[in-house]
Write an enzyme that holds these catalytic residues in place. Structure first.
Site, mmCIF file in Angstrom:
data_model
loop_
_atom_site.group_PDB
_atom_site.id
_atom_site.type_symbol
_atom_site.label_atom_id
_atom_site.label_comp_id
_atom_site.label_asym_id
_atom_site.label_seq_id
_atom_site.Cartn_x
_atom_site.Cartn_y
_atom_site.Cartn_z
ATOM 1 C CE LYS A 229 -4.359 -1.737 1.556
ATOM 2 N NZ LYS A 229 -5.476 -1.679 2.447
ATOM 3 C CE LYS B 245 -6.789 -8.327 0.290
ATOM 4 N NZ LYS B 245 -8.095 -7.915 0.750
ATOM 5 C CE LYS C 95 -13.529 -3.408 3.026
ATOM 6 N NZ LYS C 95 -12.392 -2.840 3.719
#
Ligand code: AQP
Length: 334
Positions: free
Chosen positions: A119, A199, A202
């Protein structure tokens, strides 16, 4: 001692960072709902975690998202009578214990976290993104949870929680229960429809059309996303050569229907990928339609959400403050 208090305790949650998707349902929510009678259940809406990438936060969106997630928890089968549903920021002990645990966490452990590495790539990462495993450890340890039912991507976070608890115990004395992850065998990592090497998430669902099956998507959108799912250059299902995209579709079909892998292969062997996709879309639409019916009825009486959160804050706060007090005594802060 109440009946619930005799059962092993579970704690889990979902970050309020976007609309929930079928991966969240299969990997987490469906397991929480199914096992409610086996455990003493605490499920939070992790709103503090939503701030780790502040550039993605809009105050009105976050407020709305939190209510949406409460309603989806209930629509997916969480019963507020059997599970404590609460908002993380309603219990200030989370932030206090996160600070204490952060002081007991070596920087090297945080640098190893794969979620931080992925991230923070190419962005100016916040300190919160870096230290958030300490907050997640506080989330779990405050409730003395024996088990943490999560998807496979969270395994490393439960491991670091154990490590942090053990380091705290070494420094200050025993306070916490060491938790174990509860991860289902199949369906614990649903992959992106548009890219089966990552994966379903959201955050990506918010950026890329066709990445996820959203729990609030229309049947038309779900059909379109599934029919466009990446497979491979073949055209028929070959049980000897199953590529990641096809495997993802098989896992979706199996987890949504209860079919075994053997039965699924027998059903689709020799058929084109189009047939598999159509069936996956159909069972996904069926599940999502059922969830949305529950969701709508909860949203019709929106004050129910306030009642759930008020009662959850009280019940969760009682447990969390007892643990925080013990941790503060151990460190000398009390
Ligand atoms: N693809 C998935 N397959 C199975 N389980 C999954 N979970 C998440 N994705 C999958 C499980 O759902 C729970 C909540 O996870 P989260 O809040 O980290 O949600 P996310 O979908 O993983 O969202 P992002 O965008 O990737 O991360 P954030 O929201 O941090 O930006 C967990 O139990 C997780 O394992």
């Amino acid at each position: 001692m109440t009946d619930a208090a005799r059962r092993p305790r579970v704690l889990s949650g979902i970050a309020a960072t976007g609309t929930l998707h079928i991966g969240n349902y299969i990997g987490a929510l469906s397991v929480w709902a199914k096992e409610q009678d086996a455990y003493d259940n605490y499920f939070m809406i992790a709103d503090l975690h939503a701030l780790t990438i502040p550039e993605n936060v809009y105050a009105d969106d976050l407020r709305a998202r939190i209510r949406e997630i409460v309603a989806l928890y209930v629509a997916c089968g969480l019963d507020p009578q059997r599970s404590v549903i609460f908002r993380q920021s309603d219990v200030s002990a989370h932030a206090t214990l996160a600070w204490i645990l952060g002081c007991a966490t070596p920087v090297g452990w945080l640098e190893r976290m794969t979620q931080y590495k992925s991230k923070s790539e190419g962005v100016s990462a916040s300190a919160g993104l870096f230290t958030y495993p300490a907050l997640q450890a506080a989330d779990i340890l405050l409730y003395q949870a024996e088990y943490v039912p999560v998807g496979d991507d969270q395994r490393q976070h439960v491991e670091i929680t154990r490590d942090i608890a053990q380091r705290f115990h070494h420094l200050f004395g025993d306070v916490f229960t060491l938790p174990q992850p509860l991860i289902r065998d199949s369906g614990a990592r649903i992959m992106g429809l548009d890219d089966p090497s990552v994966k379903m998430s959201k955050s990506l669902a918010g950026l890329r059309d066709g990445h996820a099956i959203g729990l609030l998507d229309s049947p038309k959108t779900i059909h379109r996303s599934v029919m466009r799912a990446v497979t491979d250059s073949g055209s028929q299902l070959d049980p000897e050569h199953i590529s990641p995209g096809v495997k993802n579709l098989l896992v979706l079909f199996e987890t949504l229907t209860g079919f075994s892998r053997e039965a699924t292969l027998a059903k689709f062997a020799g058929q084109g990928y189009g047939a598999l996709k159509r069936e996956v879309a159909e069972v996904a639409v069926e599940k999502v339609t059922e969830i949305q019916a529950g969701y709508r009825s909860i949203r019709e009486e929106d004050t129910a959400i306030d009642r759930i959160l008020a009662s959850g804050a009280q019940l969760a706060g009682d447990v969390a403050n007892t643990t925080l007090d013990a941790a503060m005594r151990a460190t000398g802060l009390r």
